[in-house]
Design a protein around this motif. Sequence first.
Motif: not given
Length: 750
Positions: A356-385
Amino acid sequence: MEKGSHSSSTTLARTKSDQLVETLAAAFKSPRQSDQQTPPGTSESGGTLSRKSSKRVMMGASPRRSSGENNNTYISKSRSAQMKLDLEELSSGAALSRASSASLGLSFSFTGFTVPPDEIADSKPFSDDDIPEDVEARTCKMKFQTEPTLPIYLKFTDVTYKVIIKGMTSCEERDILNGITGAVNPGEVLALMGPSGSGKTTLLNLLGGRLIQSTVSGSITYNDQPYSKFLKSRIGFVTQDDVLFPHLTVKETLTYAARLRLPKVLTRQQKEKRAVDVIYELGLERCQDTMIGGSFVRGVSGGERKRVCIGNEIIINPSLLFLDEPTSGLDSTTALRTIQTLQDIAEVGKTVITTIHQPSSRLFHKFDKLILLGKGSLLYFGKASEAIVYFSSIGCSPLIAMNPAEFLLDLANGNLTDISVPSELEDKVQMENSETETGNGKPPPAVVHEYLVEAYESRVADTEKKKLMAPLPLDEELKSKVSSSKRQWGASWWQQYCILFCRGIKERKHDYFSWLRITQVLSTAIILGLLWWQSDSKTIRGRQDQAGLLFFIAVFWGFFPVFTAIFTFPQERAMLGKERAADMYRLSAYFLARTTSDLPLDLILPVLFLLVVYFMAGLKLSASHFFLSMLTVFLCIVAAQGLGLAIGATLMDLKRATTLASVTVMTFMLAGGYFVKKVPVFISWIRYMSFNYHTYKLLLKVQYQDIMPTVNGIKTDSGLKEVGALVAMIFGYRFLAYLSLRKMQLHCEA
């Protein structure tokens, strides 16, 4: 204060919701309701039931959902009760009540259940008389949704991917992914977020088995087993670009997908009904007879086209569903509806991974888990909430109210505008030279990125890796199914050929019978007929004129098919790659169907052409001579078509293929035996490779075999050698095209 008031209101809504659920349970006294208990993992945070816990409840109930009529009746009662409660509690948070009841397993509809306004107006009072009709209306949908799905737990640890960029003098290795770790279970939606170029699509392709190369390191397991070809039939993959045939309707697209991909044990009628079920599940019934459309063809809207792509994949009831930016180009309402569909798909026990590129706030709260990437590195993995809470714990908190997705993307880009600067980072920046700071006093993006990567590795990474090291409590049968290397084809080779043949004719009949093409052929035929009007074959000059006409016919029907066939495989490369990656059909079945489905369409216009030219030019008026001339032109067309297919399949680039074809056809024309009678020995072999040469000789032999032994220095014998040469070209060029496609496919799989 805002958080406190929100938590209080949510708690009140939760309490009200629980009361409504208890009232519903007591009213219907369902035996299944009494068996269903709150799972141990359920926790209340801020007065709400976590979505992960609700997913576990539904996963546990999923085997019982297909237990028969009693289940359907129970679902209908729950839905009817939901509608009653909606009416009575409309002013006191009915939406939260329905969401909570769904979390407890009272409703697991694939697309959710909403009450239209006209139904609300007419829905009082409710009675049990409504239930049978409700069951009947819901049977077809539930029948599709409650089919058992093979649960697949996806885990990946330290996934690294590099590409080698070859320059003029050296090679450079570039890191695309650096040690990505994560996991997603059945019933969950995992979102891959990050700025453009962060490696989201690459990671998605790796997890979906679409990118298997030697430059990949790390572990990717499915139920603790490595990737196998069997998983192709259990994985649905929706690409970012909507790769569909523009001239097929929505219903035809999904029907052909069902006939090719669903198991052989299902009949054709069952497969077609499955396609209809998916159409109604995705809300495509209004446009099911509308063409998909494309750049030059009007068709369905962008949101409908995206839903068709999703339908193409969920039609096989996949265990894993991958989607690459499914909301790109969609408005906020359509994007929300699309993500809601993915959430509903996950709730019936499937594993969903999407970028997902740039979801709205309502879209974001639909996700269970989240992986945040930056320049190919892992910045966060866990529950989206819990993402905001984590970044706040390391000193990065939003200073103003903002969309959580925007906040996370700003961090991934190293932009700390309106975001607090961590104390460790402030100290580090102050110690450095003031030149390293930007104009607004914020640390540079590179420093922020390094800090976020180090923070995750030191605080979270080790804990997550330990969790992933624990083996899954799965039966050996589930593991053995995933590790099977045997492919599962949805149809036999002959069935694949027949389906692809029919699909090819339906898709391309619009191009072949366009007014532009018909006008081009008929106008050329009329001009030739007028120029050679009733030519005389009894005189030498007349025969020379007719020889020129016959040579032009050989050149025209050698040139025309080559440049038509060149576009065949390059234009369908994306579709071929997508469908072959999903194991929809064998390459040999596709190739044969693709080449033979063109023949009926390719041979209609030449018949019209010869009917005009043959009789206007006064060629030999005999049925046998006319049909032999027609057969000769057919052989020329099929041979020339084979050359075009071979060039297109070998180069797979329209510009280079067109250039090579132009040079080849011009060379064949010059060596065709009309312009040059005496060719030097060292280059005379070219004419024997020219289909123009063999076609021209055959046409002369058909017209003058009974009149004179030689015409323009060519003997009028039986012509078997020319026929044999054209037949050899027909099969030889096509075999070369098939080998080129096979090589391309192996290269893609390597």
